[in-house]
Design an enzyme around this catalytic site. Structure first.
Site, PDB file in Angstrom:
ATOM      1  N   ASP B  13       3.894  -0.442  -8.749  1.00  0.00           N
ATOM      2  CA  ASP B  13       3.484  -0.661  -7.359  1.00  0.00           C
ATOM      3  C   ASP B  13       1.964  -0.634  -7.311  1.00  0.00           C
ATOM      4  O   ASP B  13       1.304  -0.179  -8.246  1.00  0.00           O
ATOM      5  CB  ASP B  13       4.044   0.456  -6.471  1.00  0.00           C
ATOM      6  CG  ASP B  13       3.623   0.322  -5.011  1.00  0.00           C
ATOM      7  OD1 ASP B  13       3.713  -0.794  -4.472  1.00  0.00           O
ATOM      8  OD2 ASP B  13       3.193   1.324  -4.416  1.00  0.00           O
ATOM      9  N   SER B  14       1.422  -1.097  -6.197  1.00  0.00           N
ATOM     10  CA  SER B  14      -0.030  -1.064  -6.003  1.00  0.00           C
ATOM     11  C   SER B  14      -0.553   0.361  -5.866  1.00  0.00           C
ATOM     12  O   SER B  14      -1.746   0.598  -5.998  1.00  0.00           O
ATOM     13  CB  SER B  14      -0.396  -1.848  -4.744  1.00  0.00           C
ATOM     14  OG  SER B  14       0.315  -1.340  -3.631  1.00  0.00           O
ATOM     15  N   CYS B  76       6.849  -3.285  -5.122  1.00  0.00           N
ATOM     16  CA  CYS B  76       5.748  -3.553  -4.199  1.00  0.00           C
ATOM     17  C   CYS B  76       6.091  -4.884  -3.554  1.00  0.00           C
ATOM     18  O   CYS B  76       6.289  -5.879  -4.251  1.00  0.00           O
ATOM     19  CB  CYS B  76       4.444  -3.656  -4.992  1.00  0.00           C
ATOM     20  SG  CYS B  76       3.028  -4.248  -4.057  1.00  0.00           S
ATOM     21  N   GLU B 155      -0.294   7.441   4.971  1.00  0.00           N
ATOM     22  CA  GLU B 155      -1.061   8.181   3.963  1.00  0.00           C
ATOM     23  C   GLU B 155      -1.891   9.301   4.594  1.00  0.00           C
ATOM     24  O   GLU B 155      -2.214  10.288   3.935  1.00  0.00           O
ATOM     25  CB  GLU B 155      -1.920   7.224   3.136  1.00  0.00           C
ATOM     26  CG  GLU B 155      -1.028   6.285   2.335  1.00  0.00           C
ATOM     27  CD  GLU B 155      -1.711   5.562   1.191  1.00  0.00           C
ATOM     28  OE1 GLU B 155      -2.955   5.546   1.137  1.00  0.00           O
ATOM     29  OE2 GLU B 155      -0.988   4.990   0.356  1.00  0.00           O
ATOM     30  N   CYS B 187       7.639  -3.054   3.453  1.00  0.00           N
ATOM     31  CA  CYS B 187       6.538  -2.430   2.711  1.00  0.00           C
ATOM     32  C   CYS B 187       7.063  -1.069   2.267  1.00  0.00           C
ATOM     33  O   CYS B 187       7.753  -0.388   3.035  1.00  0.00           O
ATOM     34  CB  CYS B 187       5.323  -2.278   3.608  1.00  0.00           C
ATOM     35  SG  CYS B 187       3.993  -1.290   2.890  1.00  0.00           S
ATOM     36  N   HIS B 189       5.943   1.787   2.006  1.00  0.00           N
ATOM     37  CA  HIS B 189       5.633   2.988   2.787  1.00  0.00           C
ATOM     38  C   HIS B 189       6.531   3.133   4.015  1.00  0.00           C
ATOM     39  O   HIS B 189       6.682   4.223   4.558  1.00  0.00           O
ATOM     40  CB  HIS B 189       4.190   2.954   3.298  1.00  0.00           C
ATOM     41  CG  HIS B 189       3.158   3.306   2.268  1.00  0.00           C
ATOM     42  ND1 HIS B 189       2.903   2.526   1.183  1.00  0.00           N
ATOM     43  CD2 HIS B 189       2.307   4.366   2.178  1.00  0.00           C
ATOM     44  CE1 HIS B 189       1.922   3.077   0.457  1.00  0.00           C
ATOM     45  NE2 HIS B 189       1.553   4.185   1.038  1.00  0.00           N
TER      46      HIS B 189
END
Lengths: 273, 273
Positions: B13-14, B76, B155, B187, B189
């Site tokens: 993932d990024s 991702c 985050e 996404c 997240h």
């Protein structure tokens, strides 16, 4: 014969935020040429480690070397905080960051010796503003607050927006309860939020914009080194823009900061430097 | 003799978001070993161009090759959207992304043939979910909305927070006015915002979590290729974590996603691959 006075200033940032510094250099030193590099492929730096930010900054300085710049401005608070000291020792041309000029003015402005600084996680965590301010006056207290949401809010274009005001209010609440009388906008995106900040802190808090102070310091540095440009030829467009990624939203955003279109930016494979 | 069934799954993932996919693989395929790579030095991918995301993804696939993985999961959405098709042609082991499994389930779930997708600028702009869903049923309308503020909000840890709800409400308003009955959390997240989204969209909208669907597809892929692991030895810790930057906040955040500490993550200089 190449006249070093005619050489451009190299300016770099992790992305487009540094264009607020370019804008101040254009306004304050209109005869200087500029080569700008925005590391749009690896933006943001603010959440990365010192080691990574230093490696990226060295690559960019090597790239700017190929552009024969006469001086370098690190137009990124994070890179100024984490890489400038090391790089200064490694190169032969003058280099300045945005942190020291901002710190100097904040130290001069504060009356109650309580300065606040907002910025990225990396900039605030580095304690660099505290260190530089306390070198000038060890009695000044410096209170930092990382504000990781502000850059994405600015890049989303939500400038005059109640959500942005709420986020700012939460971030600033703690600082204001510490009774700071001077607040450093310690990230190149933040001058775009100046009126939002002003509304929240009122008139009694001095706001420091390191971009403006950096343009002033740069002018002084160029004159001291005898390399200030007396005037570039009118017919030549004196600004060149390079990025590491051509994503459209960055050129769009750049156009909101600068008074002209930067869609002519060229892409550089920065990892090769 | 190396038994390929015993080889690990490579997941990348990024940044740390892909750990939500790792979490689903752990839950659903508990006998599989995992090597995770998070490109924390160059995160986020969501605002970058296809060319850059493809170059980064190729470097990571080369690194995972050195770890002798038996299959790769692109955890991702952005990299799945922008790099998977090309990379699939370039390597010999099975590779899957998170987009196709999510698209498939969304196409099966929608009743009124109106599907919404939220994700990064790059994922939504790529139209990849629309393309894959319409390959299954060309009559399904797919309405996308980029939500660049959601990753930084997650985050920042502002999960149960009125500001996050306001931002989500603004992003989802347009989608809901389009009368979608299925919404893809496009996404990695976003599953962490599932209850916020549920509160806003009500019970009538199906929420699709591509991480869960990907773990299911991975299991199927391994069985079809005869490389599913029958069981790893109990004494060996079956998960290894690599990152391109060791910034503390990433390990902190990772610990909120996974049921154990990932501070043992090792740093890799990914630009060398």
């Amino acid at each position: 014969m190449n006249d070093i006075k005619q050489a451009p200033i190299g300016v770099f940032d992790s992305g487009v935020g540094g264009l607020t510094v370019v804008r101040e250099i254009m306004r304050n030193l209109p005869t200087e040429k500029i080569v700008y590099f925005g590391d749009t492929a690896r933006v943001p730096y603010g959440s990365k480690s010192k080691e990574t930010v230093l490696r990226y900054s060295r690559q960019i300085v090597r790239f700017l070397g190929t552009q024969e710049v006469k001086a370098i401005v690190v137009a990124c608070n994070t890179a100024s905080a984490m890489a400038l000291e090391e790089i200064k020792e490694e190169i032969d041309i003058p280099i300045i960051g945005v942190v020291r000029p901002g710190a100097k003015v904040a130290a001069e402005m504060t009356e109650n010796k309580r300065v606040g600084i907002i910025g990225t996680q990396a900039t605030v965590g580095s304690q660099i503003y505290r260190k530089l301010i306390q070198e000038i006056d060890p009695e000044i207290e410096v209170i930092g607050k990382p504000c990781p949401l502000l850059v994405p809010l600015v890049e989303e274009g939500w400038l005059k927006d109640p959500i942005t005001d709420m986020v700012l209010e939460r971030y600033l609440k703690e600082l204001l309860s510490e009774d700071v009388d001077t607040l450093i906008l310690g990230c190149t995106h933040y001058p775009l939020l100046r009126s939002n900040v002003r509304k929240l802190v009122g008139e009694r808090v001095h706001l420091v914009n390191p971009a403006y102070e950096t343009a002033q310091s740069l002018g002084k540095l160029l004159r001291e080194n005898g390399i200030a440009n007396d005037g570039h030829e009118e017919e030549e467009f004196p600004y060149r823009f390079y990025v590491s990624d051509m994503a459209e939203r960055f050129t769009d955003f750049a156009s909101t900061i600068l008074p002209f279109d930067v869609s002519s930016a060229k892409k550089v494979n920065i990892e090769e430097y």
